[in-house]
Design a protein around this motif. Structure first.
Motif, PDB file in Angstrom:
ATOM      1  N   TYR A  36       0.836  -1.200   0.000  1.00  0.00           N
ATOM      2  CA  TYR A  36       0.000   0.000   0.000  1.00  0.00           C
ATOM      3  C   TYR A  36       0.872   1.252   0.000  1.00  0.00           C
ATOM      4  O   TYR A  36       0.616   2.219  -0.735  1.00  0.00           O
ATOM      5  CB  TYR A  36      -0.895   0.027   1.236  1.00  0.00           C
ATOM      6  CG  TYR A  36      -2.076  -0.907   1.232  1.00  0.00           C
ATOM      7  CD1 TYR A  36      -2.730  -1.249   0.062  1.00  0.00           C
ATOM      8  CD2 TYR A  36      -2.555  -1.439   2.435  1.00  0.00           C
ATOM      9  CE1 TYR A  36      -3.821  -2.101   0.077  1.00  0.00           C
ATOM     10  CE2 TYR A  36      -3.654  -2.285   2.461  1.00  0.00           C
ATOM     11  CZ  TYR A  36      -4.278  -2.624   1.286  1.00  0.00           C
ATOM     12  OH  TYR A  36      -5.366  -3.458   1.306  1.00  0.00           O
ATOM     13  N   GLU A  39       2.846   1.924  -3.236  1.00  0.00           N
ATOM     14  CA  GLU A  39       1.928   2.261  -4.326  1.00  0.00           C
ATOM     15  C   GLU A  39       1.460   3.715  -4.248  1.00  0.00           C
ATOM     16  O   GLU A  39       1.261   4.371  -5.278  1.00  0.00           O
ATOM     17  CB  GLU A  39       0.710   1.333  -4.278  1.00  0.00           C
ATOM     18  CG  GLU A  39      -0.309   1.592  -5.377  1.00  0.00           C
ATOM     19  CD  GLU A  39      -1.507   0.671  -5.294  1.00  0.00           C
ATOM     20  OE1 GLU A  39      -2.482   0.924  -6.035  1.00  0.00           O
ATOM     21  OE2 GLU A  39      -1.476  -0.289  -4.500  1.00  0.00           O
ATOM     22  N   HIS A  40       1.325   4.251  -3.028  1.00  0.00           N
ATOM     23  CA  HIS A  40       0.752   5.586  -2.862  1.00  0.00           C
ATOM     24  C   HIS A  40       1.776   6.687  -2.631  1.00  0.00           C
ATOM     25  O   HIS A  40       1.433   7.877  -2.735  1.00  0.00           O
ATOM     26  CB  HIS A  40      -0.261   5.571  -1.712  1.00  0.00           C
ATOM     27  CG  HIS A  40      -1.544   4.885  -2.059  1.00  0.00           C
ATOM     28  ND1 HIS A  40      -1.700   3.522  -1.969  1.00  0.00           N
ATOM     29  CD2 HIS A  40      -2.725   5.366  -2.535  1.00  0.00           C
ATOM     30  CE1 HIS A  40      -2.924   3.191  -2.347  1.00  0.00           C
ATOM     31  NE2 HIS A  40      -3.562   4.282  -2.700  1.00  0.00           N
ATOM     32  N   ALA A  62       4.540  -6.206  -6.099  1.00  0.00           N
ATOM     33  CA  ALA A  62       5.036  -4.831  -6.131  1.00  0.00           C
ATOM     34  C   ALA A  62       5.331  -4.386  -7.555  1.00  0.00           C
ATOM     35  O   ALA A  62       5.016  -3.255  -7.949  1.00  0.00           O
ATOM     36  CB  ALA A  62       6.283  -4.710  -5.262  1.00  0.00           C
ATOM     37  N   ALA A  65       2.361  -3.365  -9.453  1.00  0.00           N
ATOM     38  CA  ALA A  65       1.851  -2.048  -9.069  1.00  0.00           C
ATOM     39  C   ALA A  65       2.751  -0.920  -9.544  1.00  0.00           C
ATOM     40  O   ALA A  65       2.468   0.257  -9.281  1.00  0.00           O
ATOM     41  CB  ALA A  65       1.697  -1.973  -7.558  1.00  0.00           C
ATOM     42  N   THR A  67       6.139  -0.565  -8.827  1.00  0.00           N
ATOM     43  CA  THR A  67       7.228  -0.231  -7.907  1.00  0.00           C
ATOM     44  C   THR A  67       8.538  -0.843  -8.386  1.00  0.00           C
ATOM     45  O   THR A  67       8.566  -1.975  -8.872  1.00  0.00           O
ATOM     46  CB  THR A  67       6.907  -0.753  -6.495  1.00  0.00           C
ATOM     47  OG1 THR A  67       5.692  -0.159  -6.037  1.00  0.00           O
ATOM     48  CG2 THR A  67       8.024  -0.438  -5.508  1.00  0.00           C
TER      49      THR A  67
END
Length: 376
Positions: A36, A39-40, A62, A65, A67
Motif C-alpha cells: 500500500y 503504491e501511494h 510490487a 503495481a 514499484t
C-alpha cells in the motif's frame, strides 16, 4: 534511550528516494502495508525502491503495481549476511532514506547495513510485545525515528524507555472497497456448511495461541443454553490447525464450528457474517477489525494493544477485557440478542475506516515522517 538525532538535509528539486526493506515472503499483515505504502508514495513526491525476499510473493505484486523492486536472497531471520549485502545495494542506490519494515532479525541487519553506508533509517513497529533490554540497546539507537502502527504500540515502546518524541503513530490501512461487495448469506452457507437462518460468527486470524481461539470456544460453551444454534467459522491457518478442532469438540462445539482454513478471498465472506470476534491477547492494531467495519459487520475485540483504535467502542463494535471469557460471552450475547444494535454498529463502520485507516492516509502519515527526518 533517545534515538540517533535527525540531521535534516537542505531541500532539493528532486523527489526523496526511499529504499524499503521487507523480507516477508507472503503478502499479508505488514507486507501488505508495504505494498500500500509504495503504491501511494509516488503521488506524494517520493520515489520508492522495494528490497524484498528473493522468490517471494512480494516481488511480483510490487512490480505489478509499478514499484521498482530488487530481490535479495535470505537464509531466514538469523541471516547476518544481510548486513553487508544490503549495504552493497544501498551504496549503489544512494537513497536519501531507508525504511525498515521487517522484524525478527532484518530490523537489526537492515539498520546496520544503512549505518555502514551512512544512510538515515526509520523503522515501522507493528506489534505491541515488549522486547528484551538487549534488543532495545542494540536496535533502536540505529534509527532516526520510529513509526508505530497504533498508540498501543507506542505506549509499549515508551514504557521501555524510547522517548515519545521519537515515535510517530501512523495507523495501518485497509482498502475499504474490497469489503463492500460481499457474497450472499446463501452462498456463505453453501460454501462453509452453515445454516443461513441461524447466527453466524466469524474469527479471522492466524491459528496461534495469542489470537484467543480457545477463549472464544470457552465463551461459546457458556452461551450454549441461550444461543444453542450460534455457529462459528474459523478463518486462518497456523500451528494450532490440528489441535483446535478437538478443543472445539471438548467444549461441545463440534457441530457448530467450521474450520475454513486460510482464504485469500476473505473480503467476499466478511460481510455475510453477523459478528466478527477478535479476542486476541496481544495485537499491534487488528486490521481484521477494520475489515469487518468496512464490511458493515460489528466486531467484538479485546481491550489490548491497538484493538481499541481499530474498534470504536459503541460505534463500530464492543470492547471487552483481555482474557475474560465471561465478558466475551456477555458481549456476544448482547449482539446476538439485539439485531438493531448489530445494525447500528455495522452502519458506523465505513465512515470510521475512512477517517484514518485508508492507504492514502497511511502514506501521508509516513511522508510526514520522511519530511521530519530529511527536512524535505
Amino acid at each position: 534511550m533517545p534515538l540517533k538525532p535527525s540531521t535534516p538535509t537542505s531541500g532539493s528539486g528532486t523527489p526523496p528516494h526511499v529504499v524499503h526493506l521487507e523480507t516477508g515472503r507472503f503478502v499479508y499483515g505488514g507486507a501488505r502495508q508495504v505494498l500500500y505504502l509504495t503504491e501511494h508514495l509516488p503521488a506524494l513526491g517520493v520515489r520508492s525502491t522495494l528490497v524484498c525476499a528473493k522468490g517471494g510473493e512480494m516481488a511480483g505484486r510490487a512490480r505489478a503495481a509499478g514499484t521498482e523492486v530488487i530481490e535479495l536472497a535470505t537464509l531466514g531471520d538469523a541471516d547476518v549476511s544481510i548486513v553487508w549485502r544490503f549495504a552493497a545495494l544501498l551504496r549503489r542506490l544512494k537513497p536519501d532514506l531507508v525504511h525498515i519494515h521487517s522484524r525478527r532479525g532484518a530490523d537489526v541487519w537492515g539498520a546496520l547495513g544503512a549505518k555502514l553506508v551512512g544512510a538515515p533509517a526509520v523503522m515501522t513497529r507493528r506489534n505491541d510485545t515488549r522486547e528484551a533490554q538487549l534488543a532495545l540497546w542494540l536496535k533502536y539507537p540505529l534509527y532516526r525515528h520510529i513509526v508505530a502502527i497504533a498508540e498501543g504500540v507506542k505506549d509499549v515502546l515508551v514504557s521501555q524507555g524510547i522517548p515519545g518524541s521519537d515515535i510517530t503513530v501512523v495507523h495501518s490501512a485497509i482498502d475499504p472497497a474490497h469489503f463492500q461487495h460481499p457474497r450472499s448469506r446463501a452462498e456463505l452457507a453453501a460454501t462453509f456448511d452453515v445454516d443461513p437462518t441461524q447466527p453466524i460468527l466469524g474469527i479471522a486470524a492466524q491459528l496461534i495461541e495469542r489470537k484467543g481461539h480457545a477463549l472464544l470456544f470457552e465463551s461459546l460453551q457458556m452461551l450454549a443454553s441461550r444461543h444453542p444454534t450460534a455457529q462459528l467459522i474459523v478463518f486462518g491457518r497456523g500451528p494450532l490447525s490440528e489441535s483446535l478442532p478437538p478443543l472445539a469438540a471438548l467444549h461441545g462445539l463440534q457441530h457448530r464450528v467450521r474450520f475454513a482454513g486460510f482464504r485469500a478471498d476473505l473480503e467476499l465472506w466478511m460481510g455475510a457474517l453477523d459478528v466478527l470476534v477478535h479476542p486476541a491477547y496481544t495485537e499491534g492494531l487488528g486490521n481484521v477489525c477494520l475489515q469487518a467495519a468496512a464490511a458493515r459487520v460489528p466486531c467484538i475485540g479485546s481491550r489490548v494493544g491497538g484493538i481499541p483504535e481499530a474498534i470504536a467502542d459503541g460505534i463500530t463494535g464492543l470492547l471487552v477485557p483481555v482474557g475474560d471469557a465471561a465478558a466475551l460471552a456477555a458481549a456476544i450475547d448482547r449482539l446476538l440478542s439485539d439485531a438493531p444494535l448489530r445494525e447500528r454498529l455495522g452502519a458506523g463502520g465505513p465512515a470510521y475506516v475512512d477517517s484514518d485507516f485508508t492507504p492514502p492516509a497511511m502514506a501521508a502519515g509516513n511522508r510526514a515522517v520522511y519530511r521530519r527526518v530529511l527536512g524535505r
